[in-house]
Write an enzyme that holds these catalytic residues in place. Structure first.
Site, mmCIF file in Angstrom:
data_model
loop_
_atom_site.group_PDB
_atom_site.id
_atom_site.type_symbol
_atom_site.label_atom_id
_atom_site.label_comp_id
_atom_site.label_asym_id
_atom_site.label_seq_id
_atom_site.Cartn_x
_atom_site.Cartn_y
_atom_site.Cartn_z
ATOM 1 N N GLU A 81 -9.342 -57.529 74.761
ATOM 2 C CA GLU A 81 -8.065 -58.352 76.022
ATOM 3 C C GLU A 81 -6.134 -58.131 75.370
ATOM 4 O O GLU A 81 -5.414 -58.221 75.997
ATOM 5 C CB GLU A 81 -8.024 -59.903 75.669
ATOM 6 C CG GLU A 81 -9.570 -60.624 76.327
ATOM 7 C CD GLU A 81 -10.253 -61.861 76.043
ATOM 8 O OE1 GLU A 81 -8.845 -62.588 74.630
ATOM 9 O OE2 GLU A 81 -10.688 -62.425 77.068
ATOM 10 N N GLU A 112 -28.053 -55.700 62.471
ATOM 11 C CA GLU A 112 -27.375 -56.744 61.451
ATOM 12 C C GLU A 112 -27.162 -55.994 59.895
ATOM 13 O O GLU A 112 -26.632 -56.319 59.110
ATOM 14 C CB GLU A 112 -26.483 -57.387 61.963
ATOM 15 C CG GLU A 112 -28.550 -58.709 61.215
ATOM 16 C CD GLU A 112 -27.869 -59.780 61.678
ATOM 17 O OE1 GLU A 112 -27.858 -60.695 60.813
ATOM 18 O OE2 GLU A 112 -27.261 -60.440 63.190
#
Length: 272
Positions: A81, A112
């Site tokens: 953004e 992960e």
């Protein structure tokens, strides 16, 4: 001795499936109200981090977010953004998620848990000691994040962490540890809820304050935003009308000619 995770503690609520919709919603909202107070307590650490980010970015440094699952997705979201909101070139704020782009939509098994993959991903961006790495993990125990922070620190790179457990493994690998302790989740262990909300709030604070400090905002306006749709073009036109006292069509022509509100204002004033 196993690390005691507040994020895995049993919910303060029980028999959720027996509750009416209205009670579930009110209970979730009550829990969410605790998040802002938890974030408020870590503002001093956020301030320290932002000051360091601004200093390094003024010297050409970049900001990296790194995480897995929800935490990784929130980092990628915040990074994505920055160019449209503040007109910052892509590549100055980078989001990295364990498992790569496929993990944005679907879980990638075992991603992960790889202690070395995070550092490898950072190296693909030619990371250096002008940069900053923020590891994001609600539990504070994600190996992918822990390993990335450990290697970053070894290589003289400033590190920070965002977690919801105090004194977690990633906090110990961070020069600046941000620990927003929001308490047990409404659904036990569902850290996409309060922990994720706290992470989103903190990322908003970090990136927005950094961009303001770097001059990407004027007054309270996004004067460097990308003009990527009609709504944003209209918003930019109205900024010019307010700032320069122009008619709508004149402001529109000026904006489209220069491509951003800031450039349009600077060009108009330089011509005067």
């Amino acid at each position: 001795m196993a690390f005691d995770k507040i994020t895995e503690k049993s919910s303060l609520y029980n028999d959720l499936e027996q509750k009416p919709i209205s009670e579930i919603l009110k209970d979730i909202n009550n829990e969410d109200q605790k998040v802002a107070l938890a974030v408020q307590k870590v503002i001093p650490q956020i301030e320290l981090l932002v000051a360091q980010i601004v200093s390094r970015m003024k010297q050409g440094g970049r900001l990296f977010y790194i995480g897995a699952g929800t935490s990784g997705r929130l980092g990628v979201l915040d990074a994505s953004e920055i160019p449209p909101t503040f007109g910052m070139p892509s590549g100055f704020v980078v989001g990295i998620i364990a498992g790569g782009e496929p993990a944005l939509r679907n879980p990638v098994e075992g991603a992960e848990d790889d202690l070395f993959a995070g550092w490898k991903a950072l190296q693909e961006h030619q990371i250096n000691n002008k940069d900053i790495v923020i590891g994001i993990a609600a539990s504070g125990t994600t190996p992918y994040v822990e390993g990335a922070l450990h290697k970053s620190r070894e290589n003289g790179i400033l590190t920070a962490s965002i977690s919801a457990n105090p004194e977690s493994p990633i906090s110990k690998e961070a020069d600046i540890a941000i620990e927003a302790v929001v308490g047990p989740e409404y659904v036990t262990g569902s850290s996409r809820m309060k922990s994720g909300t706290a992470q989103k709030m903190i990322l908003n604070m970090i990136s927005t304050t950094t961009m303001i400090q770097l001059g990407r905002v004027k007054g309270n306006r996004m004067v460097n935003m990308q003009l990527s749709n009609a709504k944003l073009v209209d918003r930019g036109i109205r900024m010019l009308i307010e700032e320069l006292g122009l008619e709508y069509e004149q402001a529109k022509k000026l904006l489209l000619l220069h491509g951003s509100v800031k450039k349009a204002i600077d060009a108009y004033r330089n011509e005067k």
